[in-house]
Design a protein around this motif. Structure first.
Motif, mmCIF file in Angstrom:
data_model
loop_
_atom_site.group_PDB
_atom_site.id
_atom_site.type_symbol
_atom_site.label_atom_id
_atom_site.label_comp_id
_atom_site.label_asym_id
_atom_site.label_seq_id
_atom_site.Cartn_x
_atom_site.Cartn_y
_atom_site.Cartn_z
ATOM 1 N N VAL A 223 21.083 69.586 56.135
ATOM 2 C CA VAL A 223 22.330 69.312 55.673
ATOM 3 C C VAL A 223 23.324 70.280 56.168
ATOM 4 C CG1 VAL A 223 23.849 68.966 53.696
ATOM 5 C CG2 VAL A 223 21.635 67.889 53.802
ATOM 6 N N ASP A 224 22.950 71.713 56.374
ATOM 7 C CA ASP A 224 23.502 72.845 56.668
ATOM 8 C C ASP A 224 24.165 72.569 58.089
ATOM 9 O OD1 ASP A 224 23.635 74.190 54.288
ATOM 10 O OD2 ASP A 224 22.068 75.808 55.284
ATOM 11 N N CYS A 225 23.379 71.781 58.948
ATOM 12 C CA CYS A 225 23.538 71.549 60.376
ATOM 13 C C CYS A 225 24.888 70.750 60.271
ATOM 14 C CB CYS A 225 22.617 70.850 61.082
ATOM 15 S SG CYS A 225 21.433 71.780 61.608
ATOM 16 N N PHE A 226 25.075 69.859 59.403
ATOM 17 C CA PHE A 226 26.281 68.756 59.476
ATOM 18 C C PHE A 226 27.533 69.556 58.722
ATOM 19 C CE2 PHE A 226 22.819 65.772 59.627
ATOM 20 C CZ PHE A 226 23.287 64.877 60.470
ATOM 21 N N ILE A 227 27.278 70.464 57.811
ATOM 22 C CA ILE A 227 28.227 71.310 57.107
ATOM 23 C C ILE A 227 28.805 72.125 58.474
ATOM 24 C CG2 ILE A 227 29.013 73.077 55.412
ATOM 25 C CD1 ILE A 227 26.645 71.944 53.602
ATOM 26 N N ASP A 228 28.083 72.636 59.002
ATOM 27 C CA ASP A 228 28.458 73.642 60.188
ATOM 28 C C ASP A 228 28.918 73.001 61.460
ATOM 29 O OD1 ASP A 228 28.297 75.801 58.471
ATOM 30 O OD2 ASP A 228 25.994 76.078 59.036
ATOM 31 N N PHE A 229 28.471 71.660 61.765
ATOM 32 C CA PHE A 229 28.702 71.090 63.004
ATOM 33 C C PHE A 229 30.275 71.334 63.724
ATOM 34 C CE2 PHE A 229 29.468 67.956 66.454
ATOM 35 C CZ PHE A 229 28.252 68.290 67.094
ATOM 36 N N PRO A 230 30.475 71.825 64.460
ATOM 37 C CA PRO A 230 31.878 72.420 65.013
ATOM 38 C C PRO A 230 32.827 71.349 65.528
ATOM 39 C CG PRO A 230 30.448 73.318 66.822
ATOM 40 C CD PRO A 230 29.570 72.645 65.609
ATOM 41 N N LYS A 231 32.244 70.260 66.163
ATOM 42 C CA LYS A 231 33.069 69.226 66.891
ATOM 43 C C LYS A 231 33.223 68.075 65.939
ATOM 44 C CE LYS A 231 31.052 70.557 71.288
ATOM 45 N NZ LYS A 231 30.280 70.042 72.406
ATOM 46 N N PRO A 232 34.290 67.280 66.255
ATOM 47 C CA PRO A 232 34.350 65.782 65.800
ATOM 48 C C PRO A 232 33.160 65.210 65.571
ATOM 49 C CG PRO A 232 36.301 66.303 67.211
ATOM 50 C CD PRO A 232 35.374 67.199 67.228
#
Ligand SMILES: CCCCC/C=C/C(=O)SCCNC(=O)CCNC(=O)[C@H](O)C(C)(C)COP(=O)(O)OP(=O)(O)OC[C@H]1O[C@@H](n2cnc3c(N)ncnc32)[C@H](O)[C@@H]1OP(=O)(O)O
Length: 389
Positions: A223-232
Motif C-alpha cells: 500500500v505504501d507504494c501506491f501512497i508514494d507513487f509520483p505520477k498520475p
C-alpha cells in the motif's frame, strides 16, 4: 500565440510553398549535382510524412525558403498576422546561412523525420513489447503509458504473494521510466478478486503468527507504494473488483470502469477489516454512512453506484470500454509530464504522512484479525466450498 496554431493552419501554407518546381531553385552548379537530387527527393518525401508538428514544420519552411531564396527578404508581417509572422521569424532567424547549407540541413531534417516515423510506425505485437521478469503480470510501455496488467485470468486475478511483489516492482520501475502516466488493469473478465485466499494456507515452519506478521509487512509495503507513487495513476477497471483491489482505488488519481464492473469489500464476511487506507479514503470520498455500508456490511456497488459515490471517475459501456478509455489515456499521456507530476504532488502531498500512518495501523489490526477464528473459518469455507458441493 504558438498554441493558437492548428496543424492545418500551418501545414497548408508550408506544404503549398514546398510544391515549387525543381527548376526554379537558384543554386550553384556544383552544389546542384550533389544535393539538388537529394533536395528534390526530400521535397517529395516530406509530403508522405506524418504531421511532424508545428515547430518542425516551421523549421522546414524556413530552411526551404533559405535554400531557394536566400536570406529573408520580405517585410515583417503585422503582429496579428500570427501564422505569417511565425514563418517570417523562423526564416529570418536563419540570418545569412548559405543556400547550400540550408538545403543540406533540409535534407538531413527530412531524413531524420523519415527514419523516426518508420520506426514508430512499426507496431510490435504486445508479446514483443512485454517487459521481461514478470510471471503474474504483463507490463508494457508505449505512447508514454506504462500498463501493468494483472494476468491470472483463470483465478480472477486473485493476488498472490508473488503478484503483490511484482506489482511493487512494476510500480517502482514505472516511477522511474519515461512514461507520463501509469495504468493498473486486469486481464480477462475480472479486474481482480482481491487477496488470493490460498495465501493463508502457506504456513511457514515458524507458525501462523509469523505468517500473519509477514503478511502485515507485505500489505504495508504494498500500500505504501501506491501512497508514494509520483505520477498520475489510473485504474482501468475492466470487470468486478473485490477486497484490496477495491480499497486501493482511493489512492488512484482516476478510476475508469466498465459498466460490468462491481465493487465489493466483504471484510466482515471474511472475519477481516479494511485495508488500503480505505478506513480513511472511503469516508472522505463517499461520506461515513456509505463507506460503512461497504466496509462493514460488504455492500456490493455497481459501477454506476460507485461513480455516483465518487469512487469511480467515469463508467463506460463494456462494448466500447477499452477503445474509449485508451483513446482518452493516449491523449492525456501527451500532456506535459512534469506538470502532471507536480499537480499530483500538490493534490496528494499533504495527506501522505497521514496515509502512511493509517496504512500502518490498518496492517497492524489485520495482522491480529488473520489469527482470529472468524477469519480462519471464513477462509477455510471458501477453500473447501467446491469439495462440499
Ligand atoms: C497480504 C495482503 C493481504 C491484503 C488483504 C486483502 C483482503 C482482501 O482482498 S479480501 C477479499 C478476498 N477475496 C474474496 O473473498 C473473493 C473470493 N472469491 C470469490 O468469492 C469468487 O471466486 C468470485 C466471486 C471472485 C468469482 O466467483 P466465480 O465466478 O464463481 O468463479 P470461481 O469462484 O470459480 O473462481 C475461478 C477460480 O479462481 C479462484 N479464485 C477466485 N478468487 C479467488 C481468491 N480471491 N482467492 C483464491 N482463489 C480465487 C477460484 O477458487 C477458482 O479456482 P478453481 O476452483 O481452481 O478453478
Amino acid at each position: 500565440a504558438r498554441l493558437a496554431y492548428s496543424a492545418e493552419q500551418i501545414s497548408v501554407p508550408v506544404c503549398s510553398s514546398l510544391q515549387v518546381p525543381a527548376l526554379q531553385l537558384h543554386v550553384s552548379k556544383t552544389a546542384m549535382r550533389a544535393s539538388q537530387k537529394d533536395f528534390e527527393s526530400a521535397l517529395s518525401q516530406v509530403k508522405l510524412l506524418k504531421d511532424p508538428g508545428n515547430e518542425v514544420k516551421l523549421k522546414l519552411y524556413a530552411l526551404y525558403k533559405q535554400a531557394t531564396e536566400g536570406p529573408c527578404n520580405t517585410p515583417k508581417p503585422g503582429v496579428f498576422d500570427l501564422i505569417n509572422k511565425a514563418k517570417w521569424d523562423a526564416w529570418n532567424a536563419l540570418g545569412s546561412l548559405p543556400k547550400e547549407t540550408a538545403r543540406q540541413n533540409y535534407v538531413d531534417l527530412v531524413s531524420g523525420l523519415s527514419s523516426s516515423s518508420d520506426s514508430s510506425s512499426q507496431v510490435k505485437p504486445e508479446a514483443d513489447r512485454k517487459q521481461p521478469g514478470y510471471e503474474t503480470l504483463v507490463v508494457t510501455s508505449e505512447d508514454s503509458i506504462t500498463k501493468i496488467m494483472m494476468n491470472r485470468p483463470a483465478k480472477k486475478n486473485a493476488m498472490t504473494t508473488q503478484m503483490y511483489n511484482e506489482i511493487m516492482l512494476a510500480l517502482k520501475a514505472a516511477s522511474k521510466d519515461d512514461s507520463a502516466i501509469t495504468v493498473l488493469t486486469g486481464n480477462g473478465d475480472y479486474y481482480s478478486s482481491g487477496n488470493d485466499l490460498s495465501n493463508f494456507t502457506d504456513i511457514p515452519p515458524e507458525g501462523i503468527e509469523e505468517k500473519a506478521k509477514s503478511g502485515a509487512i507485505l500489505l504495508r509495503d504494498f500500500v505504501d507504494c501506491f501512497i508514494d507513487f509520483p505520477k498520475p495513476l489510473i485504474a482501468v477497471v475492466n470487470g468486478p473488483a473485490v477486497g484490496i483491489s477495491v480499497t486501493i482505488l482511493g489512492l488512484f488519481d482516476t478510476v475508469y470502469a466498465s459498466n460490468r464492473a462491481t465493487f465489493h469489500t466483504p471484510f466482515s464476511h471474511l472475519g477481516q477489516s479494511p485495508e488500503g487506507c480505505s478506513s480513511y479514503t472511503f469516508p472522505k470520498i463517499m461520506g461515513p454512512a456509505k463507506a460503512a455500508e461497504m466496509l462493514i456490511f460488504g455492500k456490493k456497488l455497481t459501477a454506476a453506484e460507485a461513480c455516483a459515490q465518487g469512487l469511480v471517475t467515469e463508467v463506460f459501456p463494456d462494448s466500447t470500454f477499452q477503445k474509449e478509455v485508451w483513446t482518452r489515456l493516449k491523449a492525456y499521456s501527451k500532456l506535459p509530464p512534469n506538470a502532471m507530476r507536480i499537480s499530483k504532488q500538490v493534490i496528494r502531498n499533504r495527506e501522505k504522512e497521514k496515509l502512511h500512518a493509517i496504512n500502518a495501523e490498518e496492517s497492524r489490526v489485520l495482522q491480529e484479525r488473520w489469527l482470529s477464528d472468524e477469519c480462519t473459518n471464513a477462509v477455510m469455507n471458501f477453500l473447501t466450498r467446491k469439495a462440499k458441493l
